[in-house]
Each structure stands twice: as structure tokens, then as C-alpha cells.
Write a protein that holds these residues in place. Structure first.
Motif, short mmCIF file in Angstrom:
data_model
loop_
_atom_site.label_atom_id
_atom_site.label_comp_id
_atom_site.label_asym_id
_atom_site.label_seq_id
_atom_site.Cartn_x
_atom_site.Cartn_y
_atom_site.Cartn_z
N PRO A 166 -3.69 10.37 7.76
CA PRO A 166 -4.34 11.29 7.29
C PRO A 166 -4.24 12.68 7.85
CG PRO A 166 -5.71 9.44 7.68
CD PRO A 166 -4.09 9.04 8.38
N SER A 221 -9.58 4.61 6.33
CA SER A 221 -9.15 3.44 6.75
C SER A 221 -9.25 3.58 8.38
CB SER A 221 -7.58 3.28 6.35
OG SER A 221 -6.82 4.17 6.85
N ASP A 252 3.25 5.57 4.73
CA ASP A 252 2.18 6.24 3.96
C ASP A 252 2.70 7.44 3.16
OD1 ASP A 252 0.37 4.38 4.53
OD2 ASP A 252 -1.03 5.92 5.70
N TRP A 253 3.77 7.94 3.69
CA TRP A 253 4.28 9.38 3.06
C TRP A 253 5.59 9.40 2.78
CZ3 TRP A 253 0.68 12.29 1.67
CH2 TRP A 253 -0.82 12.22 2.26
N LEU A 295 -10.33 1.36 1.31
CA LEU A 295 -9.66 1.85 2.36
C LEU A 295 -10.20 1.57 3.78
CD1 LEU A 295 -7.38 5.08 1.17
CD2 LEU A 295 -6.58 2.38 1.43
N VAL A 336 1.19 4.51 -2.96
CA VAL A 336 0.42 6.05 -2.54
C VAL A 336 0.55 6.89 -3.85
CG1 VAL A 336 0.34 7.80 -1.14
CG2 VAL A 336 0.47 5.69 0.03
N TRP A 348 0.96 -1.20 -0.20
CA TRP A 348 0.02 -0.14 0.11
C TRP A 348 0.84 1.17 -0.06
CZ3 TRP A 348 -3.39 3.73 -0.61
CH2 TRP A 348 -3.31 4.67 0.01
N MET A 367 -7.48 8.13 3.21
CA MET A 367 -6.76 7.64 4.24
C MET A 367 -7.59 7.54 5.57
SD MET A 367 -2.69 8.73 3.60
CE MET A 367 -1.70 8.42 2.36
#
Length: 396
Positions: free
Chosen positions: A350, A59, A229-230, A110, A38, A34, A56
């Protein structure tokens, strides 16, 4: 929960431990799959940072809804049953991330990912606590090392396959299909566990000292989630790296975390939880600051690696402490703290994305520095009073 121990031999315990390591590995690989995609998801749906952050957040909402019942579900059906079903559903959700053409489809997927991944995580951590107790020695860091190793492998594969001409959808289908097979195979060797009468409705939300331990777990997992995620998008967007180099940002974090966790049980046997937590928080803060303040790609890779090393034993230390809180059973403690911690992992990214939308991704990720410093400052208060004798040593 207690183990049905009439057939629990040392060999059976070893088999269950290795099955659980596979589950942690697959969990990490799914998060990495995942995380690597992104930017793919962002481009596929034409999203800005805020829209991506809202997706996000779905989720996180899914995780929150699932976690309100996590303790009860795991107690009712056992870690093995819950891990099998939710692990397969989690992998299925990830495999379809770019299948829909509309934003609502992404949001729903998500939400499914958050709900199933959170239940899967609670289930395997509940079993990890039981196996560590039965073995009578530190094992939690090693289990979580397999999560990090899975993240490293997942990110490495995600970095390599575009160079070989694989499309993102092909990668998602193959990676998640493999994950499903491994999850179901590992479930066969997991322990059979039953619920005691007094544990029929385990705590899902922590109170008292568990609330503080859970808060620190949430902060640590927010930092982990930020990397998942980032980190790839940060390397691509803020450091102008290509897709393969960007994926290495995630891989460097996961590799350092895996190495720290593989040695973590040895460290935990020799260093008290409080000084270990202080050192961990400070190292993570320094690493994140390095990645954010030094505007070259190599500094980003080094910084992410230091964050991974710093955070490597935070969750194992906190989960172990949760199982030793006086007056609270180990099963209740681990379920409560893992629930709140996992919520942080799902809801934190998020929040960072919303900050990034209005300022920059660098500003959003600066939250990790402050969270790491708070973990270091709160270590004594959270961990100073958690003591409980361990079980006699057993073979693993």
C-alpha cells in the motif's frame, strides 16, 4: 512450544515435513492468485492506484490486529490447529475478491485476508523452525522454496486460464477451493505441539537485536510483497504488456525465488549468514534497478527474476537467525520476527501504491532498491552475534 514426541519417529518427522511443504505451497499459491488478479480487482471496482493502495492497507491493518495476538494464539492452539482454521478462511477471502459490487466489500475482504494469512504464516513458520531443529540441519530454505513454487504455479495458472476462456471468478473459486482441500489434508500430518509453562505468552513484537532482524525481515518481505502485488500491474501499465505476458513478470520472480530456495539449504550449509545476506541484498537491488531503468518488457522479466534470486534466502536466513538469538527461545524468536516481517509484507505494497498515485509506479517500486541495499549494509550488525548449536541430525 515443544513437540509431543512419544510417537515422533523419523518417518513421522518426514511426513510432517512434507505436510508443511504443502502448506507453504498453498500459501504461495494464494498470494499469487491475489497478485495475478490485482488488475482485475482494479478494473472491477473502478479504482485508481491510491484507492487500490488504501484497500491493500486494509490487509495490513488486519495483519497488524492479528499479529498482536499471533504468538499467544499459536502457542495456545498449536500450529496445526491455527493453520487449518486460518488457512481455510484465507482461501475463502481470496475466492470472493470480486464477488461484492461495492468498494467496502473489497476492503473487508482484504482485511480478512490480511488477518488470516498472517496467522497462517506465523503458524507454519513456527512449525518449520521446530522441524528444522529436530532434523538438525538446514531445512528452512526448502520450506520457503515451496512458497515460491506455489507462487510460480499460481501465477502460471493465472496466466494460462484467460487464454482458455476461464473467467476471473471461476479461476478464483477453483484455485481457492483446491487450496482449502490441500490445507485440511496437510493438517492431518502436521506435528502435535504443546506449550511449555514459560511459553504461555510468547513475544509478538521483537526487541533488541530481534528488532533489527525483524526490520530486515520486514524490508525483505516488503520487496516480496511489491512483486506479488505490483509486478503484474507494472508490466501491464508501464511496459504495455498484455495480460498473459504481465502475469509472467510475477512468474519469473517466483520461479527464480523457488530455484534459489531449493538450493538455499545447500548454500546456507557452506556460506556464512553475513556474506550471504550482503550478496542477496546487492543482487536484489541490481535486479530491481534493471527492471525499472530499462524500458522493455524482457528487461522487466529479467529484473524480476534477479530480485527473486536475490531475495530467495533472505527470509530463511533471518528466521533461522531469530531462532538462535542468545537468551531468547527459538519459538519466541521466530514468532517475533515473523510477526514484524509479515507486517512489512502486508503494509509495504500500500505504501508503494500511494507513492505511485502521486508520482509513478516506477518511483514507488524504486523503494525496493533502497530496502535491498539497506539489508546488505545491515547484515553484519543484525547477524554477527546469532549463534546456537543445532540438534543432532535426524532423518527427513
Amino acid at each position: 512450544m515443544t513437540t509431543i514426541s512419544d510417537t515422533l519417529t523419523p518417518r513421522r518427522l518426514t511426513s510432517a515435513a512434507w505436510a508443511l511443504r504443502i502448506q507453504f505451497f498453498v500459501s504461495g499459491a494464494l498470494f499469487a492468485t491475489w497478485g495475478v488478479h490485482v488488475p482485475t480487482v482494479k478494473a472491477h471496482y473502478g479504482l485508481g492506484e491510491q484507492s487500490l493502495a488504501i484497500a491493500m492497507l486494509a490487509s495490513g491493518v488486519g495483519a497488524l490486529l492479528a499479529l498482536t495476538q499471533a504468538g499467544r494464539v499459536v502457542a495456545r492452539f498449536g500450529p496445526r490447529g491455527v493453520a487449518g482454521l486460518t488457512g481455510v478462511l484465507c482461501a475463502a477471502g481470496v475466492s470472493m475478491l470480486i464477488a461484492p459490487s461495492v468498494y467496502l466489500g473489497l476492503v473487508l475482504l482484504l482485511m480478512l485476508f490480511g488477518a488470516t494469512a498472517s496467522l497462517f504464516d506465523v503458524a507454519i513458520n513456527a512449525e518449520a523452525t521446530e522441524i528444522e531443529h529436530l532434523a538438525g540441519r538446514p531445512l528452512m530454505s526448502g520450506f520457503h522454496a515451496m512458497f515460491s513454487l506455489g507462487g510460480m504455479v499460481g501465477a502460471g495458472v493465472g496466466s494460462l486460464l484467460p487464454l482458455l476462456g476461464w473467467t476471473p471468478q471461476t479461476h478464483l473459486l477453483v484455485a481457492c477451493g483446491t487450496g482449502m482441500v490441500l490445507i485440511l489434508g496437510a493438517c492431518v500430518a502436521m506435528l502435535k505441539m504443546r506449550t511449555d509453562a514459560g511459553e504461555s505468552q510468547p513475544l509478538s513484537l521483537p526487541r533488541g537485536v530481534l528488532a533489527l532482524i525483524g526490520t530486515l525481515a520486514a524490508l525483505g518481505l516488503i520487496a516480496e510483497g511489491a512483486m506479488y502485488d505490483w509486478s503484474v500491474l507494472f508490466m501491464k501499465q508501464e511496459r504495455a504488456s498484455d495480460a498473459s505476458l504481465s502475469a509472467l513478470g510475477y512468474a519469473s520472480f517466483s520461479l527464480a525465488m523457488a530455484l534459489g530456495r531449493f538450493g538455499g539449504d545447500w548454500v546456507r550449509a557452506r556460506v556464512a549468514p553475513v556474506p550471504l545476506m550482503v550478496a542477496s541484498g546487492l543482487l536484489a537491488a541490481v535486479g530491481m534497478a534493471t527492471a525499472l531503468l530499462v524500458p522493455v518488457a524482457s528487461a522487466g522479466l529479467l529484473g524480476f527474476a534477479l530480485v527473486g534470486l536475490g531475495l530467495s534466502n533472505v527470509v530463511p536466513v533471518l528466521f533461522s537467525a531469530a531462532s538462535k538469538v542468545p537468551g531468547v527461545s527459538a519459538a519466541h524468536g521466530i514468532a517475533a520476527v515473523s510477526s514484524l516481517g509479515y507486517l512489512g509484507m502486508m503494509a509495504g505494497p500500500p505504501l508503494i501504491g500511494m507513492i505511485a498515485e502521486h508520482t509513478s509506479l516506477t518511483a514507488g517500486l524504486s523503494c525496493v532498491v533502497f530496502f535491498a541495499l539497506f539489508m546488505a549494509a545491515s547484515a553484519q550488525r543484525a547477524l554477527g552475534g546469532t549463534t546456537r548449536a543445532t540438534a543432532p541430525a535426524a532423518a527427513d
